[in-house]
Design a protein around this motif. Structure first.
Motif, mmCIF file in Angstrom:
data_model
loop_
_atom_site.group_PDB
_atom_site.id
_atom_site.type_symbol
_atom_site.label_atom_id
_atom_site.label_comp_id
_atom_site.label_asym_id
_atom_site.label_seq_id
_atom_site.Cartn_x
_atom_site.Cartn_y
_atom_site.Cartn_z
ATOM 1 N N CYS A 141 -0.077 22.723 -3.074
ATOM 2 C CA CYS A 141 1.202 23.170 -2.500
ATOM 3 C C CYS A 141 2.374 22.431 -3.142
ATOM 4 N N MET A 142 2.201 21.125 -3.363
ATOM 5 C CA MET A 142 3.250 20.371 -4.056
ATOM 6 C C MET A 142 3.488 20.951 -5.451
ATOM 7 N N LEU A 143 2.413 21.299 -6.137
ATOM 8 C CA LEU A 143 2.532 21.885 -7.470
ATOM 9 C C LEU A 143 3.261 23.223 -7.411
ATOM 10 N N LEU A 162 10.002 18.491 -13.735
ATOM 11 C CA LEU A 162 8.943 18.439 -14.739
ATOM 12 C C LEU A 162 8.208 17.098 -14.669
ATOM 13 N N GLU A 163 8.945 16.009 -14.436
ATOM 14 C CA GLU A 163 8.300 14.701 -14.264
ATOM 15 C C GLU A 163 7.487 14.667 -12.975
ATOM 16 N N ILE A 164 8.009 15.280 -11.922
ATOM 17 C CA ILE A 164 7.265 15.346 -10.663
ATOM 18 C C ILE A 164 5.972 16.119 -10.864
ATOM 19 N N GLU A 165 6.033 17.228 -11.613
ATOM 20 C CA GLU A 165 4.814 18.007 -11.858
ATOM 21 C C GLU A 165 3.777 17.175 -12.603
ATOM 22 N N LEU A 216 7.479 11.896 -6.005
ATOM 23 C CA LEU A 216 8.839 12.434 -5.877
ATOM 24 C C LEU A 216 9.881 11.386 -6.258
ATOM 25 N N LEU A 217 9.719 10.173 -5.750
ATOM 26 C CA LEU A 217 10.688 9.107 -6.042
ATOM 27 C C LEU A 217 10.658 8.730 -7.520
ATOM 28 N N ARG A 218 9.470 8.652 -8.097
ATOM 29 C CA ARG A 218 9.381 8.304 -9.516
ATOM 30 C C ARG A 218 10.101 9.341 -10.380
#
Length: 315
Positions: free
Chosen positions: A67-69, A111-114, A152-154
Protein backbone atom coordinates in the motif's frame (compact mmCIF):
# COMPACT_ATOMS: atom_id res chain seq x y z
CA UNK A 1 8.06 35.81 -25.52
CA UNK A 2 11.65 36.32 -26.64
CA UNK A 3 12.21 39.06 -24.09
CA UNK A 4 11.30 36.76 -21.23
CA UNK A 5 13.32 33.84 -22.52
CA UNK A 6 16.77 35.29 -22.92
CA UNK A 7 18.77 37.81 -20.92
CA UNK A 8 16.40 40.57 -19.80
CA UNK A 9 15.66 39.26 -16.35
CA UNK A 10 17.08 37.83 -13.15
CA UNK A 11 15.19 35.16 -11.25
CA UNK A 12 12.04 34.98 -13.42
CA UNK A 13 8.60 34.62 -11.91
CA UNK A 14 7.90 31.66 -14.20
CA UNK A 15 9.74 28.94 -16.08
CA UNK A 16 8.77 27.72 -19.55
CA UNK A 17 8.50 23.94 -19.94
CA UNK A 18 9.12 22.86 -23.52
CA UNK A 19 7.64 19.38 -23.28
CA UNK A 20 9.75 17.18 -25.54
CA UNK A 21 11.96 19.46 -27.67
CA UNK A 22 12.17 18.35 -31.27
CA UNK A 23 8.92 16.41 -31.09
CA UNK A 24 6.50 19.31 -30.59
CA UNK A 25 4.49 18.36 -33.68
CA UNK A 26 3.87 14.91 -32.21
CA UNK A 27 2.91 16.05 -28.70
CA UNK A 28 -0.75 15.12 -29.11
CA UNK A 29 0.13 11.65 -30.36
CA UNK A 30 2.75 11.16 -27.66
CA UNK A 31 0.15 12.12 -25.05
CA UNK A 32 -2.04 9.12 -25.93
CA UNK A 33 0.23 6.37 -24.53
CA UNK A 34 1.21 8.53 -21.54
CA UNK A 35 -2.41 9.31 -20.71
CA UNK A 36 -3.30 5.61 -21.08
CA UNK A 37 -0.45 4.56 -18.78
CA UNK A 38 -1.46 7.17 -16.22
CA UNK A 39 -5.09 6.00 -16.25
CA UNK A 40 -4.02 2.37 -15.81
CA UNK A 41 -1.61 3.35 -13.01
CA UNK A 42 -4.34 5.28 -11.17
CA UNK A 43 -6.84 2.43 -11.55
CA UNK A 44 -4.34 -0.28 -10.64
CA UNK A 45 -2.90 1.38 -7.56
CA UNK A 46 -6.29 2.43 -6.19
CA UNK A 47 -7.47 -1.15 -6.76
CA UNK A 48 -4.55 -2.46 -4.69
CA UNK A 49 -5.39 0.00 -1.90
CA UNK A 50 -9.08 -0.92 -1.99
CA UNK A 51 -8.44 -4.67 -1.93
CA UNK A 52 -5.99 -4.51 0.96
CA UNK A 53 -8.30 -2.21 2.94
CA UNK A 54 -11.41 -4.38 2.46
CA UNK A 55 -9.80 -7.81 2.90
CA UNK A 56 -8.87 -8.49 6.56
CA UNK A 57 -6.68 -11.46 5.60
CA UNK A 58 -4.36 -9.04 3.78
CA UNK A 59 -3.73 -6.89 6.83
CA UNK A 60 -0.09 -7.88 7.20
CA UNK A 61 3.39 -6.38 6.73
CA UNK A 62 3.83 -7.35 3.08
CA UNK A 63 0.52 -5.76 2.07
CA UNK A 64 1.06 -2.66 4.21
CA UNK A 65 4.33 -2.11 2.35
CA UNK A 66 2.50 -2.74 -0.92
CA UNK A 67 0.00 0.00 0.00
CA UNK A 68 2.87 2.37 0.77
CA UNK A 69 4.32 1.56 -2.65
CA UNK A 70 0.97 2.21 -4.34
CA UNK A 71 0.59 5.60 -2.62
CA UNK A 72 4.13 6.55 -3.59
CA UNK A 73 3.53 5.60 -7.22
CA UNK A 74 0.34 7.66 -7.25
CA UNK A 75 2.14 10.73 -5.90
CA UNK A 76 5.06 10.44 -8.35
CA UNK A 77 2.86 9.97 -11.42
CA UNK A 78 0.42 12.70 -10.34
CA UNK A 79 3.30 15.11 -9.71
CA UNK A 80 4.30 14.71 -13.36
CA UNK A 81 1.43 13.74 -15.65
CA UNK A 82 -1.21 16.49 -15.21
CA UNK A 83 1.24 19.29 -16.07
CA UNK A 84 2.83 17.25 -18.85
CA UNK A 85 -0.56 16.53 -20.44
CA UNK A 86 -1.54 20.20 -20.16
CA UNK A 87 1.58 21.01 -22.22
CA UNK A 88 0.77 18.35 -24.81
CA UNK A 89 -2.93 19.21 -25.10
CA UNK A 90 -3.27 22.92 -24.32
CA UNK A 91 0.27 24.25 -24.85
CA UNK A 92 0.22 25.39 -21.21
CA UNK A 93 3.98 25.72 -20.81
CA UNK A 94 4.38 28.21 -17.98
CA UNK A 95 5.00 27.09 -14.41
CA UNK A 96 5.44 29.40 -11.44
CA UNK A 97 8.96 29.70 -10.02
CA UNK A 98 7.95 28.27 -6.63
CA UNK A 99 5.64 25.68 -8.16
CA UNK A 100 8.58 24.39 -10.21
CA UNK A 101 10.67 23.79 -7.09
CA UNK A 102 7.68 22.24 -5.32
CA UNK A 103 7.20 19.82 -8.21
CA UNK A 104 10.92 19.04 -8.15
CA UNK A 105 10.76 18.26 -4.45
CA UNK A 106 7.77 15.93 -4.68
CA UNK A 107 9.17 14.00 -7.65
CA UNK A 108 12.58 13.38 -6.11
CA UNK A 109 11.28 12.95 -2.56
CA UNK A 110 8.85 10.19 -3.43
CA UNK A 111 11.33 8.44 -5.70
CA UNK A 112 13.64 8.20 -2.66
CA UNK A 113 10.72 7.04 -0.53
CA UNK A 114 9.94 4.33 -3.10
CA UNK A 115 13.54 3.15 -2.92
CA UNK A 116 13.25 2.90 0.87
CA UNK A 117 9.96 0.98 0.61
CA UNK A 118 11.61 -1.56 -1.70
CA UNK A 119 14.29 -2.09 0.97
CA UNK A 120 11.57 -2.59 3.60
CA UNK A 121 9.82 -5.12 1.35
CA UNK A 122 13.11 -6.96 0.84
CA UNK A 123 13.49 -7.09 4.63
CA UNK A 124 9.99 -8.54 4.92
CA UNK A 125 10.81 -11.28 2.39
CA UNK A 126 14.14 -12.00 4.13
CA UNK A 127 12.49 -12.49 7.54
CA UNK A 128 9.58 -14.48 6.05
CA UNK A 129 11.90 -16.93 4.26
CA UNK A 130 15.00 -17.04 6.45
CA UNK A 131 13.29 -16.70 9.87
CA UNK A 132 9.65 -17.73 9.26
CA UNK A 133 8.92 -18.60 12.91
CA UNK A 134 9.97 -15.11 14.03
CA UNK A 135 8.24 -13.18 11.26
CA UNK A 136 5.16 -12.22 13.27
CA UNK A 137 7.21 -11.19 16.29
CA UNK A 138 9.77 -9.13 14.32
CA UNK A 139 7.51 -7.43 11.78
CA UNK A 140 4.76 -6.31 14.10
CA UNK A 141 2.32 -3.57 13.11
CA UNK A 142 4.21 -1.17 15.36
CA UNK A 143 7.55 -2.01 13.70
CA UNK A 144 6.04 -1.66 10.22
CA UNK A 145 4.61 1.77 11.12
CA UNK A 146 7.97 2.93 12.51
CA UNK A 147 9.81 1.60 9.46
CA UNK A 148 7.35 3.38 7.13
CA UNK A 149 7.79 6.62 9.07
CA UNK A 150 11.60 6.29 8.90
CA UNK A 151 11.43 5.77 5.13
CA UNK A 152 9.17 8.83 4.78
CA UNK A 153 11.43 11.03 6.92
CA UNK A 154 14.59 9.89 5.14
CA UNK A 155 13.14 10.63 1.71
CA UNK A 156 11.78 14.00 2.85
CA UNK A 157 15.04 15.15 4.41
CA UNK A 158 17.58 13.81 1.92
CA UNK A 159 15.86 15.60 -0.99
CA UNK A 160 15.30 18.88 0.88
CA UNK A 161 18.66 20.37 -0.28
CA UNK A 162 17.58 19.99 -3.95
CA UNK A 163 14.99 22.81 -4.07
CA UNK A 164 16.72 24.75 -1.28
CA UNK A 165 20.05 24.97 -3.13
CA UNK A 166 18.48 25.38 -6.56
CA UNK A 167 16.29 28.27 -5.45
CA UNK A 168 19.34 30.18 -4.17
CA UNK A 169 21.04 30.47 -7.56
CA UNK A 170 20.49 33.45 -9.87
CA UNK A 171 18.70 32.58 -13.11
CA UNK A 172 19.70 35.23 -15.64
CA UNK A 173 20.34 33.40 -18.91
CA UNK A 174 17.04 31.74 -19.76
CA UNK A 175 13.89 30.46 -18.11
CA UNK A 176 13.31 27.71 -20.66
CA UNK A 177 13.45 24.17 -19.25
CA UNK A 178 13.81 21.59 -22.06
CA UNK A 179 11.63 19.11 -20.17
CA UNK A 180 7.90 18.54 -19.59
CA UNK A 181 8.39 18.93 -15.81
CA UNK A 182 10.88 20.33 -13.29
CA UNK A 183 13.65 17.93 -12.34
CA UNK A 184 16.71 18.90 -10.33
CA UNK A 185 19.52 18.71 -12.87
CA UNK A 186 17.47 20.33 -15.70
CA UNK A 187 16.59 23.36 -13.55
CA UNK A 188 20.07 23.78 -12.04
CA UNK A 189 21.63 23.77 -15.51
CA UNK A 190 19.83 27.07 -16.18
CA UNK A 191 21.53 28.90 -13.29
CA UNK A 192 24.24 31.43 -14.08
CA UNK A 193 26.46 30.31 -11.19
CA UNK A 194 28.82 27.52 -10.23
CA UNK A 195 26.37 24.74 -9.37
CA UNK A 196 28.85 21.92 -8.86
CA UNK A 197 27.61 21.52 -5.28
CA UNK A 198 24.22 20.49 -6.68
CA UNK A 199 25.81 17.97 -9.01
CA UNK A 200 27.99 16.55 -6.23
CA UNK A 201 25.03 16.28 -3.88
CA UNK A 202 22.97 14.59 -6.61
CA UNK A 203 25.72 12.00 -7.05
CA UNK A 204 25.90 11.57 -3.27
CA UNK A 205 22.18 10.80 -3.17
CA UNK A 206 22.49 8.43 -6.12
CA UNK A 207 25.39 6.39 -4.76
CA UNK A 208 25.09 6.78 -0.97
CA UNK A 209 21.29 6.57 -0.67
CA UNK A 210 20.11 4.51 -3.61
CA UNK A 211 23.46 2.72 -3.67
CA UNK A 212 23.07 1.68 -0.03
CA UNK A 213 19.48 0.65 -0.69
CA UNK A 214 20.63 -1.58 -3.55
CA UNK A 215 23.36 -3.03 -1.34
CA UNK A 216 20.90 -3.95 1.44
CA UNK A 217 18.50 -5.44 -1.11
CA UNK A 218 21.32 -7.47 -2.67
CA UNK A 219 22.36 -8.76 0.77
CA UNK A 220 18.74 -9.68 1.57
CA UNK A 221 18.24 -11.58 -1.67
CA UNK A 222 21.61 -13.32 -1.31
CA UNK A 223 20.48 -14.66 2.06
CA UNK A 224 17.07 -15.53 0.62
CA UNK A 225 18.63 -17.50 -2.25
CA UNK A 226 20.93 -19.33 0.17
CA UNK A 227 17.93 -20.31 2.29
CA UNK A 228 15.99 -21.42 -0.81
CA UNK A 229 18.82 -23.63 -2.11
CA UNK A 230 19.05 -25.32 1.29
CA UNK A 231 15.47 -26.58 0.96
CA UNK A 232 15.21 -30.31 0.43
CA UNK A 233 12.93 -30.53 -2.63
CA UNK A 234 12.68 -28.75 -5.95
CA UNK A 235 8.97 -28.05 -5.42
CA UNK A 236 9.68 -26.36 -2.09
CA UNK A 237 12.43 -24.25 -3.67
CA UNK A 238 10.20 -23.13 -6.54
CA UNK A 239 7.26 -22.38 -4.23
CA UNK A 240 9.42 -20.34 -1.86
CA UNK A 241 11.15 -18.45 -4.67
CA UNK A 242 7.72 -17.69 -6.15
CA UNK A 243 6.81 -15.72 -3.02
CA UNK A 244 9.54 -13.12 -3.75
CA UNK A 245 9.72 -13.11 -7.56
CA UNK A 246 7.21 -10.23 -7.80
CA UNK A 247 9.37 -8.08 -5.56
CA UNK A 248 12.45 -8.95 -7.63
CA UNK A 249 10.72 -7.81 -10.84
CA UNK A 250 9.68 -4.53 -9.20
CA UNK A 251 13.21 -3.90 -7.93
CA UNK A 252 14.72 -4.43 -11.39
CA UNK A 253 12.09 -2.17 -13.01
CA UNK A 254 12.95 0.60 -10.54
CA UNK A 255 16.72 0.53 -10.10
CA UNK A 256 18.04 -0.34 -13.56
CA UNK A 257 16.43 2.67 -15.31
CA UNK A 258 17.33 5.15 -12.53
CA UNK A 259 21.02 4.23 -12.71
CA UNK A 260 20.97 4.32 -16.50
CA UNK A 261 19.23 7.70 -16.66
CA UNK A 262 21.28 9.39 -13.93
CA UNK A 263 24.61 8.33 -15.38
CA UNK A 264 23.57 9.01 -18.99
CA UNK A 265 22.32 12.51 -18.12
CA UNK A 266 25.61 13.42 -16.43
CA UNK A 267 28.24 11.67 -18.53
CA UNK A 268 26.83 10.93 -22.01
CA UNK A 269 26.54 14.08 -24.09
CA UNK A 270 25.89 12.81 -27.64
CA UNK A 271 22.43 11.33 -27.01
CA UNK A 272 19.59 13.48 -28.49
CA UNK A 273 17.67 15.43 -25.85
CA UNK A 274 14.31 13.92 -26.72
CA UNK A 275 15.73 10.43 -26.13
CA UNK A 276 16.83 11.49 -22.62
CA UNK A 277 13.38 12.88 -21.91
CA UNK A 278 11.40 9.94 -23.28
CA UNK A 279 13.50 7.46 -21.29
CA UNK A 280 13.13 9.55 -18.12
CA UNK A 281 9.37 9.80 -18.63
CA UNK A 282 9.10 6.06 -19.03
CA UNK A 283 11.15 5.55 -15.86
CA UNK A 284 8.86 7.79 -13.83
CA UNK A 285 5.68 6.14 -15.15
CA UNK A 286 6.53 2.49 -15.76
CA UNK A 287 6.84 1.50 -12.05
CA UNK A 288 3.45 3.08 -11.27
CA UNK A 289 1.99 1.15 -14.19
CA UNK A 290 3.72 -2.19 -13.65
CA UNK A 291 3.74 -2.53 -9.85
CA UNK A 292 -0.01 -3.16 -9.37
CA UNK A 293 -0.05 -5.44 -12.44
CA UNK A 294 2.94 -7.48 -11.23
CA UNK A 295 1.64 -7.84 -7.69
CA UNK A 296 -1.93 -8.39 -8.88
CA UNK A 297 -0.90 -11.21 -11.20
CA UNK A 298 1.82 -12.78 -9.06
CA UNK A 299 0.22 -12.51 -5.61
CA UNK A 300 -2.43 -15.20 -5.18
CA UNK A 301 -4.26 -13.49 -2.31
CA UNK A 302 -4.74 -10.27 -4.28
CA UNK A 303 -5.65 -12.15 -7.46
CA UNK A 304 -8.24 -14.27 -5.65
CA UNK A 305 -9.77 -11.25 -3.90
CA UNK A 306 -10.02 -9.39 -7.19
CA UNK A 307 -11.68 -12.38 -8.89
CA UNK A 308 -14.18 -12.68 -6.03
CA UNK A 309 -14.94 -8.99 -6.37
CA UNK A 310 -15.75 -9.31 -10.09
CA UNK A 311 -17.68 -12.56 -9.64
CA UNK A 312 -19.74 -10.99 -6.86
CA UNK A 313 -20.54 -7.95 -9.03
CA UNK A 314 -21.35 -10.19 -11.99
CA UNK A 315 -23.76 -12.21 -9.88
Amino acid sequence: MSGSNTTDFTNPSTFILLGIPGLEAAHVWISIPFCTMYAIAILGNFTILFIVKTEPSLHGPMYYFLCMLAITDLVVSTSILPKMLSIFWFNSREIDFRACFTQMYFIHCFLEIESGILVAMALDRYVAICHPLRHSTILTNSFVAKLGLAVLLRGSLVVLPYPFLASQWPYCRTNIIPQPYCVHIAVVNLACADTRVNSYYGLFVLFCVKGLDMFFIAVSFTQILRAIFRLSTKDARLKTFGTCISHLFVILAFYIPVLFISLMYRFVQNVPGHIHILIANMYHLIPALLNPIIYGVRTKQIRDRLLRLFIHKGA
